[in-house]
Design an enzyme around this catalytic site. Structure first.
Site, mmCIF file in Angstrom:
data_model
loop_
_atom_site.group_PDB
_atom_site.id
_atom_site.type_symbol
_atom_site.label_atom_id
_atom_site.label_comp_id
_atom_site.label_asym_id
_atom_site.label_seq_id
_atom_site.Cartn_x
_atom_site.Cartn_y
_atom_site.Cartn_z
ATOM 1 N N SER A 133 -7.045 -38.050 42.945
ATOM 2 C CA SER A 133 -6.251 -39.199 43.408
ATOM 3 C C SER A 133 -5.320 -38.787 44.545
ATOM 4 C CB SER A 133 -5.437 -39.765 42.252
ATOM 5 O OG SER A 133 -6.292 -40.091 41.190
ATOM 6 N N ASN B 203 -19.278 -40.081 50.988
ATOM 7 C CA ASN B 203 -20.207 -40.779 50.095
ATOM 8 C C ASN B 203 -19.498 -41.450 48.916
ATOM 9 O OD1 ASN B 203 -19.529 -38.308 49.080
ATOM 10 N ND2 ASN B 203 -21.590 -37.672 48.498
ATOM 11 N N ASP C 264 -27.648 -34.136 41.144
ATOM 12 C CA ASP C 264 -28.853 -34.348 40.329
ATOM 13 C C ASP C 264 -29.056 -33.185 39.372
ATOM 14 O OD1 ASP C 264 -29.867 -36.784 41.753
ATOM 15 O OD2 ASP C 264 -29.878 -35.382 43.438
ATOM 16 N N TYR D 201 -30.668 -30.195 40.814
ATOM 17 C CA TYR D 201 -29.930 -29.407 41.815
ATOM 18 C C TYR D 201 -29.363 -28.182 41.103
ATOM 19 C CZ TYR D 201 -26.956 -28.794 45.996
ATOM 20 O OH TYR D 201 -26.363 -28.329 47.146
ATOM 21 N N PHE E 184 -21.071 -29.312 47.388
ATOM 22 C CA PHE E 184 -20.267 -29.523 48.601
ATOM 23 C C PHE E 184 -19.467 -30.817 48.502
ATOM 24 C CE2 PHE E 184 -23.382 -26.515 50.017
ATOM 25 C CZ PHE E 184 -22.753 -25.771 50.999
HETATM 26 O O1 LIG Z 1 -21.162 -34.967 47.290
HETATM 27 C C1 LIG Z 1 -22.236 -34.388 47.074
HETATM 28 C C2 LIG Z 1 -23.431 -35.084 46.898
HETATM 29 C C3 LIG Z 1 -24.579 -34.363 46.682
HETATM 30 N N1 LIG Z 1 -24.557 -33.005 46.622
HETATM 31 C C4 LIG Z 1 -25.775 -32.234 46.351
HETATM 32 C C5 LIG Z 1 -26.256 -32.421 44.917
HETATM 33 C C6 LIG Z 1 -27.360 -33.408 45.017
HETATM 34 O O2 LIG Z 1 -28.302 -33.236 43.992
HETATM 35 C C7 LIG Z 1 -27.914 -33.090 46.402
HETATM 36 C C8 LIG Z 1 -28.615 -34.253 47.038
HETATM 37 O O3 LIG Z 1 -27.766 -35.365 46.989
HETATM 38 P P1 LIG Z 1 -28.306 -36.824 47.311
HETATM 39 O O4 LIG Z 1 -29.617 -37.062 46.654
HETATM 40 O O5 LIG Z 1 -27.192 -37.784 47.049
HETATM 41 O O6 LIG Z 1 -28.476 -36.665 48.885
HETATM 42 P P2 LIG Z 1 -29.518 -37.240 49.890
HETATM 43 O O7 LIG Z 1 -28.756 -37.652 51.069
HETATM 44 O O8 LIG Z 1 -30.407 -38.272 49.247
HETATM 45 O O9 LIG Z 1 -30.309 -35.922 50.263
HETATM 46 P P3 LIG Z 1 -31.588 -35.213 49.620
HETATM 47 O O10 LIG Z 1 -32.687 -35.483 50.588
HETATM 48 O O11 LIG Z 1 -31.211 -33.756 49.527
HETATM 49 O O12 LIG Z 1 -31.814 -35.819 48.248
HETATM 50 O O13 LIG Z 1 -26.792 -32.724 47.194
HETATM 51 C C9 LIG Z 1 -23.374 -32.311 46.787
HETATM 52 O O14 LIG Z 1 -23.316 -31.072 46.739
HETATM 53 N N2 LIG Z 1 -22.246 -33.022 47.008
#
Ligand SMILES: O=c1ccn([C@H]2C[C@H](O)[C@@H](COP(=O)(O)OP(=O)(O)OP(=O)(O)O)O2)c(=O)[nH]1
Length: 140
Positions: free
Chosen positions: A60, A72, A78, A81, A89
């Protein structure tokens, strides 16, 4: 829960008390100018329990202390991951010039059950009563 530290200088992750979300720390000192974006490494990776994902949000006080927001809004970690290089990150956007020091607590997470399998069935009409557009219930 297995946790890997990508950096040995940040404090270890602690669960303070039942129910509280768990704080995470910046794993490097980051200086941003207003309008700049950076993925800030959190210095950890985890193997979440089977059937769970993690949700990461800013603390907060993060905006008050550092002037950054999470681009985001909520980070979804996931269950898959969990590789040896899968560090978490914090995607940060700076609204003012700022420095976040290594080891500062910038966000928090909890784990949640993943949603069940979903099958979509296409229909021409939905049967329920219209709820009204966004904002249709007014402000008072
Ligand atoms: O704030 C975040 C969001 C995601 N992740 C990591 C974990 C997650 O499993 C991976 C992929 O996130 P996401 O599916 O939301 O990203 P994307 O933009 O759809 O990319 P990708 O093609 O890697 O799925 O990135 C982080 O480290 N921090």
């Amino acid at each position: 829960m297995k946790i890997k530290y990508f950096d040995n200088e940040i404090d270890k992750v602690e669960k303070i008390s039942a129910g509280d979300w768990i704080d995470l720390r910046a794993a490097e000192t980051v200086t941003l100018k207003a309008g700049e974006f950076k993925l800030i490494p959190l210095g950890i990776g985890m193997k979440l329990p089977r059937g769970y994902e993690a949700h990461v949000v800013p603390r907060s006080s993060t905006y008050k202390h550092f002037g950054v927001i999470m681009t985001n809004s909520t980070g979804i970690i996931d269950n898959s991951y969990a590789g040896d290089n899968d560090q978490w990150f914090f995607p940060a956007y700076a609204l003012r010039d700022t420095t976040i020091n290594k080891n500062d607590r910038i966000c928090q997470f909890r784990i949640n059950e993943v949603q069940p399998p979903i099958k979509f069935i296409e229909v021409e009409h939905l049967d329920e009563v219209d709820r009204g557009g966004i904002g249709s219930t007014g402000v008072n």
